[in-house]
Design a protein around this motif. Structure first.
Motif, PDB file in Angstrom:
ATOM      1  N   PHE A  97       4.007   1.085   7.697  1.00 12.66           N
ATOM      2  CA  PHE A  97       4.566   1.542   6.407  1.00 12.66           C
ATOM      3  C   PHE A  97       4.039   2.965   6.198  1.00 12.66           C
ATOM      4  CE2 PHE A  97       4.113   0.847   1.531  1.00 12.66           C
ATOM      5  CZ  PHE A  97       5.418   1.272   1.300  1.00 12.66           C
ATOM      6  N   LEU A  98       4.954   3.928   6.205  1.00 12.21           N
ATOM      7  CA  LEU A  98       4.539   5.326   6.027  1.00 12.21           C
ATOM      8  C   LEU A  98       4.805   5.733   4.581  1.00 12.21           C
ATOM      9  CD1 LEU A  98       3.521   8.020   7.197  1.00 12.21           C
ATOM     10  CD2 LEU A  98       5.876   8.508   7.907  1.00 12.21           C
ATOM     11  N   VAL A  99       3.788   6.274   3.941  1.00  7.28           N
ATOM     12  CA  VAL A  99       3.869   6.587   2.511  1.00  7.28           C
ATOM     13  C   VAL A  99       3.644   8.076   2.282  1.00  7.28           C
ATOM     14  CG1 VAL A  99       2.736   6.176   0.295  1.00  7.28           C
ATOM     15  CG2 VAL A  99       3.061   4.278   1.878  1.00  7.28           C
ATOM     16  N   ILE A 100       4.549   8.691   1.562  1.00  8.22           N
ATOM     17  CA  ILE A 100       4.325  10.077   1.136  1.00  8.22           C
ATOM     18  C   ILE A 100       3.508  10.005  -0.139  1.00  8.22           C
ATOM     19  CG2 ILE A 100       5.433  12.189   0.300  1.00  8.22           C
ATOM     20  CD1 ILE A 100       7.588  11.651   2.331  1.00  8.22           C
ATOM     21  N   GLN A 101       2.343  10.607  -0.091  1.00  8.02           N
ATOM     22  CA  GLN A 101       1.395  10.480  -1.198  1.00  8.02           C
ATOM     23  C   GLN A 101       1.181  11.855  -1.837  1.00  8.02           C
ATOM     24  OE1 GLN A 101      -1.899   7.756  -0.146  1.00  8.02           O
ATOM     25  NE2 GLN A 101      -3.170   9.196  -1.295  1.00  8.02           N
ATOM     26  N   ASN A 102       1.920  12.101  -2.919  1.00  5.69           N
ATOM     27  CA  ASN A 102       1.731  13.376  -3.629  1.00  5.69           C
ATOM     28  C   ASN A 102       1.386  13.099  -5.096  1.00  5.69           C
ATOM     29  OD1 ASN A 102       4.251  12.412  -4.347  1.00  5.69           O
ATOM     30  ND2 ASN A 102       5.225  14.405  -4.414  1.00  5.69           N
ATOM     31  N   GLY A 103       0.772  11.942  -5.316  1.00  2.00           N
ATOM     32  CA  GLY A 103       0.396  11.542  -6.672  1.00  2.00           C
ATOM     33  C   GLY A 103       0.039  10.075  -6.658  1.00  2.00           C
ATOM     34  N   ILE A 104      -0.094   9.504  -7.844  1.00  2.00           N
ATOM     35  CA  ILE A 104      -0.617   8.134  -7.933  1.00  2.00           C
ATOM     36  C   ILE A 104       0.327   7.063  -7.364  1.00  2.00           C
ATOM     37  CG2 ILE A 104       0.163   7.722 -10.291  1.00  2.00           C
ATOM     38  CD1 ILE A 104      -2.694   6.273 -10.491  1.00  2.00           C
ATOM     39  N   TRP A 105       1.641   7.317  -7.394  1.00  3.52           N
ATOM     40  CA  TRP A 105       2.547   6.225  -7.001  1.00  3.52           C
ATOM     41  C   TRP A 105       2.592   6.005  -5.503  1.00  3.52           C
ATOM     42  CZ3 TRP A 105       2.461   3.074 -10.580  1.00  3.52           C
ATOM     43  CH2 TRP A 105       2.321   3.525 -11.886  1.00  3.52           C
ATOM     44  N   GLY A 106       2.380   7.083  -4.730  1.00  2.00           N
ATOM     45  CA  GLY A 106       2.232   6.912  -3.279  1.00  2.00           C
ATOM     46  C   GLY A 106       0.942   6.153  -2.992  1.00  2.00           C
ATOM     47  N   LEU A 107      -0.086   6.521  -3.731  1.00  2.00           N
ATOM     48  CA  LEU A 107      -1.390   5.854  -3.583  1.00  2.00           C
ATOM     49  C   LEU A 107      -1.244   4.353  -3.876  1.00  2.00           C
ATOM     50  CD1 LEU A 107      -4.365   6.799  -3.167  1.00  2.00           C
ATOM     51  CD2 LEU A 107      -4.582   6.839  -5.644  1.00  2.00           C
ATOM     52  N   ARG A 108      -0.481   4.028  -4.934  1.00  2.00           N
ATOM     53  CA  ARG A 108      -0.287   2.637  -5.325  1.00  2.00           C
ATOM     54  C   ARG A 108       0.513   1.876  -4.252  1.00  2.00           C
ATOM     55  NH1 ARG A 108      -0.828   1.120 -10.356  1.00  2.00           N
ATOM     56  NH2 ARG A 108      -2.679   2.388  -9.976  1.00  2.00           N
ATOM     57  N   ALA A 109       1.553   2.531  -3.710  1.00  2.00           N
ATOM     58  CA  ALA A 109       2.368   1.865  -2.671  1.00  2.00           C
ATOM     59  C   ALA A 109       1.500   1.608  -1.442  1.00  2.00           C
ATOM     60  CB  ALA A 109       3.580   2.723  -2.319  1.00  2.00           C
ATOM     61  N   ALA A 110       0.643   2.573  -1.103  1.00  2.00           N
ATOM     62  CA  ALA A 110      -0.241   2.415   0.066  1.00  2.00           C
ATOM     63  C   ALA A 110      -1.213   1.264  -0.186  1.00  2.00           C
ATOM     64  CB  ALA A 110      -0.999   3.715   0.327  1.00  2.00           C
ATOM     65  N   ASN A 111      -1.724   1.185  -1.395  1.00  2.00           N
ATOM     66  CA  ASN A 111      -2.665   0.118  -1.754  1.00  2.00           C
ATOM     67  C   ASN A 111      -1.987  -1.256  -1.619  1.00  2.00           C
ATOM     68  OD1 ASN A 111      -3.594  -1.797  -4.077  1.00  2.00           O
ATOM     69  ND2 ASN A 111      -5.364  -0.523  -3.584  1.00  2.00           N
ATOM     70  N   LEU A 112      -0.764  -1.322  -2.107  1.00  4.92           N
ATOM     71  CA  LEU A 112      -0.019  -2.577  -2.017  1.00  4.92           C
ATOM     72  C   LEU A 112       0.219  -2.951  -0.553  1.00  4.92           C
ATOM     73  CD1 LEU A 112       1.808  -4.822  -3.135  1.00  4.92           C
ATOM     74  CD2 LEU A 112       3.573  -3.122  -3.469  1.00  4.92           C
ATOM     75  N   GLY A 113       0.577  -1.947   0.247  1.00  2.00           N
ATOM     76  CA  GLY A 113       0.812  -2.193   1.678  1.00  2.00           C
ATOM     77  C   GLY A 113      -0.431  -2.749   2.352  1.00  2.00           C
ATOM     78  N   LYS A 114      -1.598  -2.197   2.000  1.00  2.00           N
ATOM     79  CA  LYS A 114      -2.850  -2.683   2.609  1.00  2.00           C
ATOM     80  C   LYS A 114      -3.109  -4.124   2.195  1.00  2.00           C
ATOM     81  CE  LYS A 114      -4.837   1.876   2.995  1.00  2.00           C
ATOM     82  NZ  LYS A 114      -5.351   2.914   2.099  1.00  2.00           N
ATOM     83  N   ARG A 115      -2.872  -4.434   0.932  1.00  2.00           N
ATOM     84  CA  ARG A 115      -3.064  -5.820   0.470  1.00  2.00           C
ATOM     85  C   ARG A 115      -2.193  -6.797   1.244  1.00  2.00           C
ATOM     86  NH1 ARG A 115      -4.572  -6.194  -5.464  1.00  2.00           N
ATOM     87  NH2 ARG A 115      -5.413  -4.140  -5.884  1.00  2.00           N
ATOM     88  N   LEU A 116      -1.006  -6.295   1.698  1.00  2.00           N
ATOM     89  CA  LEU A 116      -0.064  -7.167   2.409  1.00  2.00           C
ATOM     90  C   LEU A 116      -0.335  -7.200   3.909  1.00  2.00           C
ATOM     91  CD1 LEU A 116       3.233  -6.186   0.563  1.00  2.00           C
ATOM     92  CD2 LEU A 116       2.037  -8.370   0.416  1.00  2.00           C
TER      93      LEU A 116
END
Ligand SMILES: Cc1ncc(COP(=O)(O)O)c(C=O)c1O
Length: 388
Positions: A97-116
């Motif tokens: 899962f590749l996430v573009i992180q330019n603020g909190i919502w990319g960070l949140r998507a990455a966090n969710l991906g790690k949990r999964l």
């Protein structure tokens, strides 16, 4: 037998719910029609009349996202529920899962991906900026992700991420494109089918001017194919897109009970979608774009500096302003709140550096903008907002 715990004293009085002007990053104010749509009597979640309302919402959401995708519905839950539903269905344990992180919502998507249990990779960018097509191409070639995540309206920085040309890079490399439009849909151009977006979700409490609680979502044919070919079941029953698709009549099969639909919320979603259909989505976007130019000019005339320097990257429905040197950002917010006007501070890494002002849907209005600029100016430049 007398109950051992007495009724709580606090519940004897009505709650304190003042009328406020909600110019934070959401929720925004409701229109009269949307507010009163929830006064209607409850129906059952499989009653024929409610099913018709769900069908109306489904075509309304297709209009909102500009898509013909059959698998289009609203998840019961806020924007996060849309994110979880998208990621949980599109990806399986161990996939990239590749996430573009330019603020909190990319960070949140990455966090969710790690949990999964996903293999999460990120393209990390400075706040206030967006990824170039070259950066995206490099990331996709390097990591070969199954899904690329982009937040279209990064509400922690005020950036509208450009989307043109990205799906082509994704699809050439077997990657699906997932876009968060929670803070952007209806406020700036978005055409899921023309952009080649494979999954898009949003939430009801921003440009739609409905209460928080539903997350409209849509999956492309490619996305559905990926979901149908999963080796493992979606880890969540509640967010299983195929189960939800059946309940929302996306496949033309008899509806099965999945969960008790959010009856009154769905009424409000229908009213919100009807308001957008009445104005016309392109008129709604045009209004936001015209009004934001006016608002930004007024803010600059009043002595404020905008956070997103590149004008083309500024979200037309959420403005980020640099807190001027020597000013106590929280004191200003508190002063406005005392006048029942909500604006917000930064979020994540922008906390303390910026203010965020949402002008979503009916709040994108020049008269309201004039009032905000004047109140913000008074609150900022009055003596007691200075840092001691
Ligand atoms: C861009 C973006 N994505 C996701 C969310 C999460 O939405 P919610 O708070 O409705 O769960 C928000 C909330 O502000 C948002 O701005």
């Amino acid at each position: 037998m007398a109950s051992s715990i007495p009724p709580p004293e606090v519940l004897k009085n009505p709650p304190n719910i003042p009328e406020k002007q909600l110019f934070g990053p959401g929720p925004s104010n409701m229109s009269h029609e949307i507010r009163h749509s929830m006064d209607a009597p409850l129906l059952g979640h499989l009653h024929v009349e409610f099913c018709q309302i769900m069908d109306d919402c489904r075509v309304g959401i297709q209009y909102l996202f500009q898509t013909k995708n059959p698998l289009t519905f609203a998840v019961s839950g806020t924007g996060h529920a849309g994110m979880e539903c998208a990621v949980m269905n599109l990806l399986e344990n161990g996939e990239t899962f590749l996430v573009i992180q330019n603020g909190i919502w990319g960070l949140r998507a990455a966090n969710l991906g790690k949990r999964l249990g996903l293999n999460v990779q990120t393209i990390i960018l400075p706040e206030g900026s967006a990824a170039s097509l070259e950066q995206i191409r490099e990331g996709i070639i390097k990591y070969k992700p199954k899904v690329l995540f982009i937040c279209h309206g990064e509400s922690s920085t005020g950036v509208a991420h450009p989307l043109k040309g990205i799906s082509e890079i994704c699809h050439e490399n077997g990657t699906l494109l997932l876009v968060d439009t929670v803070a952007s849909i209806g406020g700036t151009e978005f055409d899921a089918d023309a952009l080649g977006v494979d999954c898009v979700y949003t939430a009801t409490q921003k440009v739609l001017n409905a209460p928080p609680g539903l997350a409209p979502i849509s999956f492309s044919e490619k996305a559905v194919e990926k979901i149908k070919n999963r080796k493992t079941q979606c880890v969540s029953f509640y967010f299983d897109a195929l189960e939800l698709g059946n309940y929302w009549n996306c496949f033309g099969e008899p509806r099965r009970y999945h969960h008790t639909g959010m009856i009154s919320m769905v009424y409000s979603l229908r009213a919100a979608l009807a308001a957008i259909a009445k104005e016309g989505i392109e008129n709604e976007i045009k209004r936001h774009k015209e009004n934001i130019v006016y608002f930004h000019q007024k803010l600059e005339d009043a002595g404020f500096k905008l956070f997103v320097e590149d004008k083309d990257l500024r979200l037309p429905c959420l403005t980020t302003i640099r807190v001027p040197e020597g000013i106590e950002w929280k004191a200003v917010i508190d002063k406005l709140m005392a006048q029942k006007i909500e604006i917000s501070g930064g979020l994540g890494s922008t906390l303390g550096k910026i203010w965020r002002i949402g002008t979503f849907g009916i709040n994108s209005d020049k008269t309201k903008m004039d009032k905000i600029v004047s109140a913000l100016k008074d609150a900022t430049f009055s003596a007691n907002s200075k840092v001691n």
